[in-house]
Every structure is written in structure tokens, then in C-alpha cells.
Enzyme design. Sequence first.
Site, PDB file in Angstrom:
ATOM      1  N   GLU A 108       0.761  -1.249   0.108  1.00  0.00           N
ATOM      2  CA  GLU A 108      -0.054   0.135  -0.103  1.00  0.00           C
ATOM      3  C   GLU A 108       0.851   1.075   0.037  1.00  0.00           C
ATOM      4  O   GLU A 108       0.417   2.307   0.399  1.00  0.00           O
ATOM      5  CB  GLU A 108      -1.054  -0.040   1.230  1.00  0.00           C
ATOM      6  CG  GLU A 108      -1.823  -1.153   1.122  1.00  0.00           C
ATOM      7  CD  GLU A 108      -3.036  -0.782   2.178  1.00  0.00           C
ATOM      8  OE1 GLU A 108      -4.239  -0.508   1.800  1.00  0.00           O
ATOM      9  OE2 GLU A 108      -2.748  -0.925   3.351  1.00  0.00           O
ATOM     10  N   HIS A 127      -0.454   5.392   7.643  1.00  0.00           N
ATOM     11  CA  HIS A 127      -1.477   4.668   7.393  1.00  0.00           C
ATOM     12  C   HIS A 127      -1.514   3.253   8.362  1.00  0.00           C
ATOM     13  O   HIS A 127      -0.633   2.621   8.360  1.00  0.00           O
ATOM     14  CB  HIS A 127      -1.573   3.954   5.674  1.00  0.00           C
ATOM     15  CG  HIS A 127      -2.424   2.874   5.709  1.00  0.00           C
ATOM     16  ND1 HIS A 127      -3.693   3.109   5.740  1.00  0.00           N
ATOM     17  CD2 HIS A 127      -2.246   1.589   5.456  1.00  0.00           C
ATOM     18  CE1 HIS A 127      -4.397   1.871   5.504  1.00  0.00           C
ATOM     19  NE2 HIS A 127      -3.484   0.917   5.354  1.00  0.00           N
ATOM     20  N   HIS A 129      -4.273   0.342  10.650  1.00  0.00           N
ATOM     21  CA  HIS A 129      -5.466  -0.283  10.984  1.00  0.00           C
ATOM     22  C   HIS A 129      -6.100   0.063  12.219  1.00  0.00           C
ATOM     23  O   HIS A 129      -6.703  -0.879  12.891  1.00  0.00           O
ATOM     24  CB  HIS A 129      -5.401  -1.652  10.272  1.00  0.00           C
ATOM     25  CG  HIS A 129      -4.899  -2.196   9.031  1.00  0.00           C
ATOM     26  ND1 HIS A 129      -4.309  -3.405   8.676  1.00  0.00           N
ATOM     27  CD2 HIS A 129      -4.850  -1.145   8.048  1.00  0.00           C
ATOM     28  CE1 HIS A 129      -3.743  -3.003   7.342  1.00  0.00           C
ATOM     29  NE2 HIS A 129      -4.047  -1.975   6.888  1.00  0.00           N
ATOM     30  N   HIS A 198     -11.370  -0.755   6.792  1.00  0.00           N
ATOM     31  CA  HIS A 198      -9.822  -1.040   6.623  1.00  0.00           C
ATOM     32  C   HIS A 198      -9.097  -0.353   7.759  1.00  0.00           C
ATOM     33  O   HIS A 198      -8.272  -0.856   8.433  1.00  0.00           O
ATOM     34  CB  HIS A 198      -9.472  -0.689   5.309  1.00  0.00           C
ATOM     35  CG  HIS A 198      -8.242  -0.700   4.861  1.00  0.00           C
ATOM     36  ND1 HIS A 198      -7.718  -0.264   3.552  1.00  0.00           N
ATOM     37  CD2 HIS A 198      -6.890  -1.101   5.414  1.00  0.00           C
ATOM     38  CE1 HIS A 198      -6.497  -0.469   3.463  1.00  0.00           C
ATOM     39  NE2 HIS A 198      -6.041  -0.931   4.626  1.00  0.00           N
TER      40      HIS A 198
HETATM   41 ZN   LIG Z   1      -4.026  -1.085   5.080  1.00  0.00          ZN
END
Ligand SMILES: [Zn+2]
Length: 277
Positions: A108, A127, A129, A198
Site C-alpha cells: 500500500e 496509514h 488499521h 480497513h
Molecule cells: Zn492497510
Amino acid sequence: MGSALRGAVVAGMFGLAWLTFGGLLRGAVAQTENPNLTDDLVTASHILFDQGVLDGFGHVSVRNPANPERFFMSRARAPGLVEASDIMEFDLDGNQTGGPRGQPVFLELYIHAAVYRARPDVNAVVHSHSPAVIPFSVGPTPLRPVSQTGSFLCAGVPNFDILDSFPEAANLLVTSGEKGKQLAKVLGEAPVALMRGHGDTVVGDDLKQAVYRAVFTELAAKLTAQSLALAGNRPVKYISGKACERELTTGSASGGKEGNQRNWDIWARQAEEHHGN
Ligand SMILES: [Zn+2]
């Protein structure tokens, strides 16, 4: 070995390796010039793991101050284990331009590349979760702050549903430049975007602000969920009015640069004590 010294030694090792592979010399020069940034990126990764924002997944990156068309992030590795020698450099299309070769990269990384391209004001991206935010990404209740430390969320928290743009996507991961571009579009000028089912993507003027925002977004989600549960059908009093205005115009309501640094200092010490990093 002290972190600054370790950074310098590692940067020196990179320099030798990249002299051997002349095509990568530019990346080596950029890192050698700023070993503290490499150390800070490693520290950011350890803090975010220690604070429960990152687990075995997720990543943090920082824009290269010597070349705004490049950014640094670790090779694909559990964030709590990241070391200076894991740091790679990428361009804004997600191509590797520096750092160790032959190692897996984060699938990602396009999140970071696309956000840096769309937002010249952003110099760091997280980024994750982040678990407490996910319920807000799948239901009708928006994530709004109930506490001063989350007042940067007054800007509004958009929610990116990858299936809106990519209905045939095999999963919810941002694994291409096009998917990254759509995420960056939904993020707009906001500091945080939720990602349906997500996690979230958090941005900052610098690494310390991005880390601050990522940690306090996770806390804000917990506090808001608790407030809504306690309130039942009655209204919750969110942070609003002047407190929001002040934060959005000056960034001071959540502590500003000094607040970011103060939290960074204690979080870094805790991460070191807990994990020996
Ligand atoms: Zn992710």
C-alpha cells in the site's frame, strides 16, 4: 550505540553500497545528509506500534526534504521491528529510488505516493488499521471529537470506500496508483480520512504532527464511541465553536508544535523501555 551515531554509521554503509551501484547514489546522498530524519522515521514507527496504532501491519513515511518528489519509508516489515537499514526511498509513482534492494515493499505504498503528489503541504503520512476508528468507517455515525486533543478532527473526517471507485476490487487494500489517487481525492484538505472496513490515513506538516494525529485519532474514536454509548438516544456535546475555529486556524488547541514534541518525547521513551528500541 546511540541512535544518532547508529544513523551516521548506517548512512555511511549505505553510501558505500550505493557508490558500488552508481544509479542509486542520489538516494544515498539524501540520507547521508540527514541521518536524524532516518532515526526519526524509525522512532515514529516504534511509537505507533507501542501506542497500538500500528500492529504487524501499517506504515509511516516522511517526504524527502532535499527532494519533494521523493519520500522515505521502511521495507515491508512489522513496524515495531523497523531499523535504519530498512529505510527505502520512493518517487511519487511508487517506484523505489533508494535504499536496500531485493527486499519486499509495502503493497500500500501508493497511499503515501498519491497523498504526497496531491498535497504539497503534507510532509508525513501514517496509514494504519487503527482499531477504534474502523467502527466509524462502516456505520452511519461520523467520527467527531469530544475531547480537546482530538480537535484537529473538527476539519471533518471523510470516509473512503474503495468499492465506490473500484467495485470489482478483490480486497480493500490500496495497491495501485489509481486507487491511491482516489483515496487522496476523498482525503481532500483534511488531516485524516477513514477507509471503510480497513483503517485510516493520517497526514501532517511533519513527522511529529502526523504521529500525534494518528495516536489521538485512535483515542478520539474510543472516546467518541464511549460518549455515544453513555448518551444513548440523547445528544453528545462534541468539541465545537471557538475551540474548533482556534484549532483549524492556528493548530494551537491541540498543543501545536510544542504539544506534538512533548508527546513524541514521552512516547519515544516508552517505546524504548517497552521494546528496547
Ligand atoms: Zn492497510
